[in-house]
Design a protein around this motif. Sequence first.
Motif, PDB file in Angstrom:
ATOM      1  N   GLU A  59       0.833  -1.186   0.000  1.00  0.00           N
ATOM      2  CA  GLU A  59       0.000   0.000   0.000  1.00  0.00           C
ATOM      3  C   GLU A  59       0.879   1.252   0.000  1.00  0.00           C
ATOM      4  OE1 GLU A  59      -3.806  -1.663   2.649  1.00  0.00           O
ATOM      5  OE2 GLU A  59      -2.412  -0.151   3.454  1.00  0.00           O
ATOM      6  N   LYS A  73      -4.518  10.424  -5.870  1.00  0.00           N
ATOM      7  CA  LYS A  73      -4.810   8.988  -5.939  1.00  0.00           C
ATOM      8  C   LYS A  73      -5.049   8.542  -7.373  1.00  0.00           C
ATOM      9  CE  LYS A  73      -7.850   5.493  -3.870  1.00  0.00           C
ATOM     10  NZ  LYS A  73      -8.978   5.271  -2.924  1.00  0.00           N
ATOM     11  N   ARG A  74      -5.787   9.340  -8.126  1.00  0.00           N
ATOM     12  CA  ARG A  74      -6.038   9.003  -9.535  1.00  0.00           C
ATOM     13  C   ARG A  74      -4.733   8.967 -10.331  1.00  0.00           C
ATOM     14  NH1 ARG A  74      -5.767  12.100 -13.588  1.00  0.00           N
ATOM     15  NH2 ARG A  74      -5.814  13.972 -12.273  1.00  0.00           N
ATOM     16  N   ASN A  93      -2.822   5.719  -9.559  1.00  0.00           N
ATOM     17  CA  ASN A  93      -3.403   4.541 -10.203  1.00  0.00           C
ATOM     18  C   ASN A  93      -3.160   4.532 -11.705  1.00  0.00           C
ATOM     19  OD1 ASN A  93      -4.407   3.501  -7.781  1.00  0.00           O
ATOM     20  ND2 ASN A  93      -6.305   4.712  -7.938  1.00  0.00           N
ATOM     21  N   GLU A  94      -3.089   5.700 -12.323  1.00  0.00           N
ATOM     22  CA  GLU A  94      -2.867   5.754 -13.768  1.00  0.00           C
ATOM     23  C   GLU A  94      -1.429   5.439 -14.151  1.00  0.00           C
ATOM     24  OE1 GLU A  94      -4.063   9.591 -15.053  1.00  0.00           O
ATOM     25  OE2 GLU A  94      -6.224   9.192 -14.863  1.00  0.00           O
ATOM     26  N   LYS A 131       1.009   3.764 -11.960  1.00  0.00           N
ATOM     27  CA  LYS A 131       1.720   2.765 -11.167  1.00  0.00           C
ATOM     28  C   LYS A 131       2.215   1.594 -12.005  1.00  0.00           C
ATOM     29  CE  LYS A 131      -2.440   0.173  -9.806  1.00  0.00           C
ATOM     30  NZ  LYS A 131      -3.233  -0.307  -8.648  1.00  0.00           N
ATOM     31  N   TYR A 177       5.450  -1.700  -8.877  1.00  0.00           N
ATOM     32  CA  TYR A 177       4.297  -0.951  -8.374  1.00  0.00           C
ATOM     33  C   TYR A 177       2.983  -1.437  -8.966  1.00  0.00           C
ATOM     34  CZ  TYR A 177       7.072   2.634  -5.980  1.00  0.00           C
ATOM     35  OH  TYR A 177       7.914   3.295  -5.118  1.00  0.00           O
ATOM     36  N   GLU A 178       3.027  -2.473  -9.801  1.00  0.00           N
ATOM     37  CA  GLU A 178       1.810  -2.888 -10.512  1.00  0.00           C
ATOM     38  C   GLU A 178       0.680  -3.279  -9.554  1.00  0.00           C
ATOM     39  OE1 GLU A 178       4.757  -4.204 -10.778  1.00  0.00           O
ATOM     40  OE2 GLU A 178       5.477  -4.210 -12.857  1.00  0.00           O
ATOM     41  N   ASN A 179       1.025  -3.948  -8.470  1.00  0.00           N
ATOM     42  CA  ASN A 179       0.005  -4.440  -7.536  1.00  0.00           C
ATOM     43  C   ASN A 179      -0.115  -3.587  -6.271  1.00  0.00           C
ATOM     44  OD1 ASN A 179      -0.498  -6.691  -9.240  1.00  0.00           O
ATOM     45  ND2 ASN A 179       1.309  -7.738  -8.381  1.00  0.00           N
ATOM     46  N   THR A 180       0.393  -2.391  -6.348  1.00  0.00           N
ATOM     47  CA  THR A 180       0.339  -1.500  -5.189  1.00  0.00           C
ATOM     48  C   THR A 180      -0.892  -0.604  -5.274  1.00  0.00           C
ATOM     49  OG1 THR A 180       2.765  -1.461  -5.092  1.00  0.00           O
ATOM     50  CG2 THR A 180       1.583   0.264  -3.900  1.00  0.00           C
ATOM     51  N   GLU A 181      -1.545  -0.421  -4.158  1.00  0.00           N
ATOM     52  CA  GLU A 181      -2.745   0.405  -4.100  1.00  0.00           C
ATOM     53  C   GLU A 181      -2.459   1.684  -3.317  1.00  0.00           C
ATOM     54  OE1 GLU A 181      -5.593  -0.048  -5.615  1.00  0.00           O
ATOM     55  OE2 GLU A 181      -4.929  -1.967  -6.490  1.00  0.00           O
ATOM     56  N   ALA A 182      -2.982   2.777  -3.828  1.00  0.00           N
ATOM     57  CA  ALA A 182      -2.866   4.047  -3.107  1.00  0.00           C
ATOM     58  C   ALA A 182      -3.985   4.136  -2.063  1.00  0.00           C
ATOM     59  CB  ALA A 182      -2.965   5.213  -4.079  1.00  0.00           C
TER      60      ALA A 182
END
Length: 615
Positions: free
Chosen positions: A480, A590-591, A594-595, A597, A603-608
């Motif tokens: 995260e 945040k947007r 996600n655009e 990452k 960072y492909e599987n990381t969530e903000a």
Amino acid sequence: GASLANQKHAVRAVSAFAGSLSLAFMVNSILVFEPEVPVRAKQKGGSGPGARWNMSKLPSKSSSSAIAVFEGFGFAVAGLLFAEAGNRAVGTVHGVVYSACAVASFLVSSMIIYGLGGLLRHMRRMEISRRLSDAVTFVHKRMNSADLRDGRNRMREIDVDATLGSLEYYSSALSDSGHCRRRRDRSNGSDGSSSTGEIEWRFWQAFRGGTMFIAMQAAGWVLFSAAMVPLFWSIGLALTGAAHWIQSYTTHAGYAAVLGVIVIACSLLFFNRDNVGELFVWTPDFLQHVACICILYVPAHMTLTFIISTFLVLGARNAAISWALLLPVYYSLTGLGKAEKDGSREWPAFRDWLGSTCAWVLPRWFEGSLEVVVEDGAHFDKDQRYVFGYVPHGLYPLGAAYLPLLPAWRRMMPGICPPTLCASIVFVLPVLRDLLQWLGLRVVSKQTFIRTLEQRNSLIVVPGGQAELVLTSRLKSHREAAIYAGHKGFIRLALQQGARVCPILCFGEATSLSNFIDTPRMHQWSYKKFGFPVPFLATGRWWISPFPARGQGLKFVIGKPVEPSTNCLGLVPTEEQVDEYHHQFYQATKRLFNEHKGTLAGYENTEAVLVPSNQ
């Protein structure tokens, strides 16, 4: 009887120094007198031309500089006499008094000769040129203040005598300066250069002014500094009763200080406005690259190592006395002008060198790429105000400091050079304090925030702060990117100052370092209690070293300026408007994450995740 006579001599010496210093202040106030606008006094019953300042009674530019230099020489000679008196003084008190007067005299001498003498000799024409431009602008505005009524041009009443008097005054002053020559054109004056292409005279101007000026400055200040060391040391040892062995060197130190002052004064004759200078031009590339990495990641470690080594070599008592004497002088000199608030010690050559070197070194160190991209559709105007919010904080948000220095930033954001605001604690440690001030970094505070926007139209702030630092471990443990969204002060100030906020995301920096003792709960508790996580030891490559670990590179993404939904820029916002703009900024952040990452490996599987203030 002898002791009483010595006390009288010491009192007279201090009184003479204080009187001379007061007289110097009065003389210098006359030398620097230069009215912004000629003073006019309205006559009774009308608005005709009145009295103006009679500038013919004041000394010329060259005469003012010469007076300041000779005044400084007087203090240097006084310092030499005080040093000799301290050498012959009997008793601790008398030795301390004379040595302190010698130090004060030499410091005043150097400040007057270099600071005031150089200012009067090399900056007066710059001020006159600016004021002439102001006068022309003033006339232009007055001439345009016309009304068009009934199809005829009706000019408002214009005080022609005052207008022409202003122009005559400034034009004559400019011609008298003898410097009405064409200047070499440069790109801009944002890094200490004037709008005409010449560099301005400043007290701190390292590696500027031509080879001869730089060489003479180096020689003069080395002599001066070498002379100050035994004088300060003699004061400290005299207080412990052990100064008898160093008193014989105070006279020699006085001669060295006088020689240094003479060399500094002579260097004023060789100052070249058209020579900005380049840093490390003859240094091998390998050493430059090593210096770049050390400057970024280990300045605090090197400084603490040096301080500890002095205690091992000199002993605890001597080292403590030495640091107690040197540190106040160091902080007083580096604190002149409050550089951490106004950026007055910013060093353009150092900034240029570090930016270009980082662009070459960091991709190779991280074994990846170093990218700076601007979000599609983003448009920036150098005449508009922007507050860039740097996310995430990580353990060290170094990217916020060197990002505006990178050639890619300067190419994509022309005319926008935002200083970075950081915590005041980083300006405490010697060497690190100097590096940050040379880079133009400033302490984060309300006053500095407003002043920086007024000066530069933009700034970079790390809104997450220490609260976001303690969340860095979640990037590896929970996948995260924790973004602390509990601070609103920068949003409120941005709205009040008419600045749009813009998110900046850094990918790759937060994963390059980790806390050697990773105890999230302990860090959260200590942060709430002390304002800083404990224990804290940032490590990266080679197990426990402070150098960053290998990664997939670095990527900086600059987002679009966030437009407030209501027209509240430049006004005092309500709490609802602050909350709404705060929500807009973090949703845009945040947007943006996600655009982008997926553009950097890892960072492909990381969530903000936005973390509110109550967590």
